[in-house]
Design an enzyme around this catalytic site. Structure first.
Site, PDB file in Angstrom:
ATOM      1  N   ARG A  39       8.752 -26.839  10.793  1.00  0.00           N
ATOM      2  CA  ARG A  39       9.002 -26.443   9.408  1.00  0.00           C
ATOM      3  C   ARG A  39      10.258 -27.068   8.800  1.00  0.00           C
ATOM      4  O   ARG A  39      10.479 -26.947   7.595  1.00  0.00           O
ATOM      5  CB  ARG A  39       9.065 -24.919   9.318  1.00  0.00           C
ATOM      6  CG  ARG A  39       7.730 -24.263   9.635  1.00  0.00           C
ATOM      7  CD  ARG A  39       6.595 -24.806   8.781  1.00  0.00           C
ATOM      8  NE  ARG A  39       5.338 -24.094   9.011  1.00  0.00           N
ATOM      9  CZ  ARG A  39       4.213 -24.334   8.355  1.00  0.00           C
ATOM     10  NH1 ARG A  39       4.181 -25.267   7.425  1.00  0.00           N
ATOM     11  NH2 ARG A  39       3.116 -23.659   8.620  1.00  0.00           N
TER      12      ARG A  39
ATOM     13  N   ARG B  27       0.833  -1.204   0.000  1.00  0.00           N
ATOM     14  CA  ARG B  27       0.000   0.000   0.000  1.00  0.00           C
ATOM     15  C   ARG B  27       0.865   1.251   0.000  1.00  0.00           C
ATOM     16  O   ARG B  27       0.529   2.254  -0.614  1.00  0.00           O
ATOM     17  CB  ARG B  27      -0.919   0.022   1.218  1.00  0.00           C
ATOM     18  CG  ARG B  27      -1.918  -1.118   1.280  1.00  0.00           C
ATOM     19  CD  ARG B  27      -2.806  -0.980   2.492  1.00  0.00           C
ATOM     20  NE  ARG B  27      -3.703   0.171   2.352  1.00  0.00           N
ATOM     21  CZ  ARG B  27      -4.393   0.703   3.359  1.00  0.00           C
ATOM     22  NH1 ARG B  27      -4.257   0.214   4.580  1.00  0.00           N
ATOM     23  NH2 ARG B  27      -5.193   1.726   3.147  1.00  0.00           N
TER      24      ARG B  27
END
Length: 231
Positions: free
Chosen positions: A220, A123
């Site tokens: 992970r 943004r």
């Protein structure tokens, strides 16, 4: 990697004017601002840390009002704490990393809600023309016995076709993104980005305590985790 070195290494200024009283970890000091390249455009490096082994020992010792006198005692206590899942003392040590990864990896990563995260904003800033293009060696078919895993390899022709189509998609969508941002349309950045692929790279600062870091890595780095987040 050269651009990454230029971006990171100037921050590695050793300030000799001030002497710190905080606990120092020689191992962590050795890794400060030393980027490790990941995948084709990604990286991770240690930005800062707080605490060391003594911090864990002292946090545990406050429970019964005693400390340890020898390194071997500290090592034994830390191993005891980890073995018996006394995790709070390990939460007294923290690490802050700068990480860059494809958005689809970031979406898996953010599932671990035990860290503080500040991510690059599409943004405020323009997205970067960097997309993850898998190495041919990791392109495989859908597994027949694992709904979220990979199975047998594709043929050489199939691998080439996959990479060709991905590259074409990346070039087309980023070209559209640039057109959206151009003077003829001048679309708001927060809207212009919505057509980009989840293979587009993002980056963030990620701060986490030692206990939750070890938990994150345990999950992970498992062989069942997706290859890209294992890397």
């Amino acid at each position: 990697m050269e651009n990454l070195q230029e971006e990171v290494l100037p921050e590695r200024i050793i300030n000799e004017e001030y002497k710190t009283r905080r606990p120092i970890s020689p191992g962590a000091e050795n890794w400060l601002y030393r980027p490790i390249k990941c995948l084709d455009h990604g990286f991770i490096y240690l930005v800062d840390y707080m605490g060391n082994d003594d911090s864990i020992v002292k946090a545990a010792g406050v429970s019964y009002g005693k400390g340890t006198k020898k390194v071997s005692d500290s090592r034994g206590l830390i191993r005891y704490l980890r073995r018996h899942l006394h995790t709070t003392p390990s939460e007294m040590v923290e690490f802050k990393f700068h990480c860059k990864m494809p958005i689809f990896v970031a979406r898996q990563w953010i599932r671990h809600r035990t860290a503080s995260v500040n991510e690059y904003s599409g943004r405020y800033s323009e997205m970067i023309n960097e997309f993850y293009l898998p190495d041919p060696s990791v392109l495989r078919k859908q597994s027949t016995n694992n709904k979220q895993g990979r199975g047998e390899e594709l043929s050489a022709e199939q691998k080439e076709r996959v990479r060709q189509l991905l590259q074409e998609d990346y070039e087309r969508t980023f070209s559209h993104y640039e057109e959206f941002l151009g003077e003829d349309i001048d679309l708001a950045r927060e809207l212009a980005r919505i057509g980009l692929s989840v293979a587009n790279y993002t980056q963030w600062y990620w701060k986490i305590d030692l206990h939750n870091l070890l938990h994150f890595l345990g999950l992970r780095l498992d062989s069942h985790a997706q290859y890209e987040i294992q890397v």
